[in-house]
Design a protein around this motif. Structure first.
Motif, PDB file in Angstrom:
ATOM      1  N   ARG A 132     -10.522 -10.397   7.415  1.00 27.67           N
ATOM      2  CA  ARG A 132      -9.485 -11.231   6.824  1.00 27.67           C
ATOM      3  C   ARG A 132      -8.426 -11.606   7.849  1.00 27.67           C
ATOM      4  O   ARG A 132      -7.987 -10.772   8.638  1.00 27.67           O
ATOM      5  CB  ARG A 132      -8.831 -10.506   5.646  1.00 27.67           C
ATOM      6  N   GLU A 133      -8.006 -12.847   7.806  1.00 24.31           N
ATOM      7  CA  GLU A 133      -6.906 -13.297   8.644  1.00 24.31           C
ATOM      8  C   GLU A 133      -5.593 -12.833   8.029  1.00 24.31           C
ATOM      9  O   GLU A 133      -5.467 -12.764   6.798  1.00 24.31           O
ATOM     10  CB  GLU A 133      -6.892 -14.830   8.742  1.00 24.31           C
ATOM     11  N   ILE A 134      -4.632 -12.555   8.908  1.00 23.18           N
ATOM     12  CA  ILE A 134      -3.301 -12.206   8.408  1.00 23.18           C
ATOM     13  C   ILE A 134      -2.549 -13.507   8.178  1.00 23.18           C
ATOM     14  O   ILE A 134      -2.327 -14.264   9.120  1.00 23.18           O
ATOM     15  CB  ILE A 134      -2.516 -11.351   9.423  1.00 23.18           C
ATOM     16  N   PRO A 135      -2.160 -13.804   6.931  1.00 24.81           N
ATOM     17  CA  PRO A 135      -1.387 -15.027   6.698  1.00 24.81           C
ATOM     18  C   PRO A 135      -0.042 -14.941   7.396  1.00 24.81           C
ATOM     19  O   PRO A 135       0.657 -13.926   7.296  1.00 24.81           O
ATOM     20  CB  PRO A 135      -1.211 -15.072   5.171  1.00 24.81           C
ATOM     21  N   VAL A 179       7.071 -10.372   9.301  1.00 28.03           N
ATOM     22  CA  VAL A 179       6.774  -9.040   8.784  1.00 28.03           C
ATOM     23  C   VAL A 179       6.961  -8.981   7.270  1.00 28.03           C
ATOM     24  O   VAL A 179       6.103  -8.482   6.544  1.00 28.03           O
ATOM     25  CB  VAL A 179       7.660  -7.987   9.489  1.00 28.03           C
ATOM     26  N   ILE A 180       8.073  -9.529   6.775  1.00 25.96           N
ATOM     27  CA  ILE A 180       8.325  -9.385   5.334  1.00 25.96           C
ATOM     28  C   ILE A 180       7.363 -10.251   4.528  1.00 25.96           C
ATOM     29  O   ILE A 180       6.939  -9.868   3.427  1.00 25.96           O
ATOM     30  CB  ILE A 180       9.795  -9.667   4.973  1.00 25.96           C
ATOM     31  N   VAL A 181       6.999 -11.405   5.064  1.00 21.52           N
ATOM     32  CA  VAL A 181       6.021 -12.241   4.355  1.00 21.52           C
ATOM     33  C   VAL A 181       4.674 -11.534   4.295  1.00 21.52           C
ATOM     34  O   VAL A 181       4.034 -11.466   3.241  1.00 21.52           O
ATOM     35  CB  VAL A 181       5.898 -13.620   5.024  1.00 21.52           C
ATOM     36  N   ALA A 182       4.254 -10.983   5.431  1.00 18.62           N
ATOM     37  CA  ALA A 182       2.946 -10.316   5.462  1.00 18.62           C
ATOM     38  C   ALA A 182       2.926  -9.085   4.559  1.00 18.62           C
ATOM     39  O   ALA A 182       2.012  -8.887   3.757  1.00 18.62           O
ATOM     40  CB  ALA A 182       2.593  -9.925   6.896  1.00 18.62           C
ATOM     41  N   LEU A 183       3.956  -8.233   4.693  1.00 15.40           N
ATOM     42  CA  LEU A 183       3.925  -6.948   3.989  1.00 15.40           C
ATOM     43  C   LEU A 183       4.309  -7.073   2.521  1.00 15.40           C
ATOM     44  O   LEU A 183       3.627  -6.548   1.649  1.00 15.40           O
ATOM     45  CB  LEU A 183       4.878  -5.957   4.675  1.00 15.40           C
ATOM     46  N   VAL A 188      -0.288  -7.449   2.933  1.00 13.10           N
ATOM     47  CA  VAL A 188      -1.050  -6.915   4.061  1.00 13.10           C
ATOM     48  C   VAL A 188      -0.651  -5.446   4.261  1.00 13.10           C
ATOM     49  O   VAL A 188       0.531  -5.125   4.286  1.00 13.10           O
ATOM     50  CB  VAL A 188      -0.755  -7.706   5.350  1.00 13.10           C
ATOM     51  N   PRO A 189      -1.605  -4.532   4.369  1.00 18.51           N
ATOM     52  CA  PRO A 189      -1.242  -3.128   4.621  1.00 18.51           C
ATOM     53  C   PRO A 189      -0.502  -2.982   5.943  1.00 18.51           C
ATOM     54  O   PRO A 189      -0.842  -3.632   6.931  1.00 18.51           O
ATOM     55  CB  PRO A 189      -2.604  -2.431   4.676  1.00 18.51           C
ATOM     56  N   ILE A 190       0.474  -2.101   5.971  1.00 18.32           N
ATOM     57  CA  ILE A 190       1.352  -2.000   7.136  1.00 18.32           C
ATOM     58  C   ILE A 190       0.612  -1.576   8.397  1.00 18.32           C
ATOM     59  O   ILE A 190       0.926  -2.052   9.503  1.00 18.32           O
ATOM     60  CB  ILE A 190       2.531  -1.043   6.828  1.00 18.32           C
ATOM     61  N   ASP A 191      -0.415  -0.700   8.262  1.00 14.16           N
ATOM     62  CA  ASP A 191      -1.118  -0.293   9.478  1.00 14.16           C
ATOM     63  C   ASP A 191      -2.050  -1.386   9.973  1.00 14.16           C
ATOM     64  O   ASP A 191      -2.295  -1.488  11.184  1.00 14.16           O
ATOM     65  CB  ASP A 191      -1.902   1.017   9.278  1.00 14.16           C
ATOM     66  N   VAL A 192      -2.571  -2.206   9.080  1.00 16.49           N
ATOM     67  CA  VAL A 192      -3.377  -3.360   9.491  1.00 16.49           C
ATOM     68  C   VAL A 192      -2.504  -4.334  10.279  1.00 16.49           C
ATOM     69  O   VAL A 192      -2.886  -4.827  11.341  1.00 16.49           O
ATOM     70  CB  VAL A 192      -3.994  -4.051   8.258  1.00 16.49           C
TER      71      VAL A 192
END
Lengths: 234, 79
Positions: A132-135, A179-183, A188-192
């Motif tokens: 999966r791509e990280i948005p 960071v806030i958008v992803a997490l 998105v899991p923080i370690d990913v």
């Protein structure tokens, strides 16, 4: 050196009894004391104790796999078993490396389990997200705020969501926004995310913490939240 | 590429966190066993480990690990 040959390292004092058969001063129960005595360097039963420890942590890792199986349709059972084995192996190493740091404030098994839980969780999250791509952007989709019990008094959801979106794009640094958008928005899991950005989980959480504080300040300035607490002082 | 969702629902605590002090992920890991066993003993885990609860509300990964550890400590797997 003590009379039994253990170096008097301050880090190990209290972590394991130097008298075989006596409860360790760092253990709060007999079972924990037995684990510590068996695993300590120089124990005649150390190999057997390590074996039992591996069995304990492998069972924990496998339970973790079963708990999360439904959320990982793209991962085969073979891959999951390998993940459990490797996680348990790494957890045993971590437990033995850190044995001297066990303070007896919990049961030994609970303390040891957490290494298996962490290793397995991180491995499984990486497997689940490997394709999966990280948005990188929240996009133009509407943001709906779930107003289930939150920490503070808030205004109506629609205006709040607009204010939050505005704050995300005007009050945060580019890195904080990413960071806030992803997490918090994309899940998105923080370690990913830490792996993909080449940083650590702790550093990312610090960034998230600072971003949240900035958003709270912005919402208060706009009249959406009650007066500030100490945490939000810039 | 998959189509983006029509909207995204996000819990407010996850977006803006709380005003209370909280642990970081590393410290959360260090103390998670203490927190879990204190909770299982029926004692005040939030008083024993201040800041843990706030972190678990704000960090889904640590919250997931907390639930797993609680389950293991409460009902250890046999075999």
């Amino acid at each position: 050196m003590t009379e039994l040959g253990f170096a008097q390292d301050p880090a190990t004092v209290g972590a394991a009894s130097v008298v075989p058969g006596e409860p360790s001063p760092a253990a709060r129960d007999e079972e924990s004391a037995r684990w510590l005595c068996g695993l300590r360097p120089g124990s005649t039963d150390r190999d057997e104790a390590i074996d039992r420890l591996h069995g304990l942590l492998l069972r924990a890792a496998r339970r973790e796999v079963v708990r999360r199986r439904a959320s990982m349709p793209n991962v085969t059972w073979g891959e999951l078993e390998i993940a459990a084995q490797e996680s348990a192996d790494d957890a045993v190493v971590a437990v033995l490396d850190r044995l001297a740091s066990f303070e007896g404030r919990s049961r030994f098994t609970t303390w040891a389990y957490k290494f298996a839980v962490l290793n397995t969780s991180v491995t499984l999250r990486r497997l689940a997200w490997r394709e999966r791509e990280i948005p990188r952007d929240a996009g133009d989709w509407p943001l709906v705020i779930d107003l289930a019990p939150g920490p503070e008094e808030v205004a109506q959801g629609i205006d709040l969501a607009s204010a939050l979106r505005r704050a995300i794009y005007t009050q945060l640094t580019p890195h904080q926004r990413e960071v806030i958008v992803a997490l918090a928005v994309m899940g998105v899991p923080i370690d990913v995310l830490a792996d993909r950005l080449g940083t650590s989980r702790g550093a990312l959480y610090k960034t998230l913490h600072d971003a949240r504080a900035a958003l709270r300040r912005s919402l208060r300035d706009a009249g959406f939240l009650a007066s500030a607490g100490k945490e939000d002082t810039p | 590429m998959s189509r983006p969702p029509a909207y995204r629902t996000v819990g407010l605590p996850l977006l803006i966190g709380a005003d209370t002090p909280e642990l970081g992920c590393d410290r959360c890991f260090d103390l998670l066993d203490v927190y879990v066993d204190t909770e299982l003993a029926g004692d005040a885990a939030d008083q024993t480990v201040p800041g843990m609860r706030a972190h678990l509300v704000g960090c889904p990964a640590c919250a997931e690990e907390y639930r797993s550890l609680l389950d293991l400590a409460r009902t250890p797997p046999t075999g």
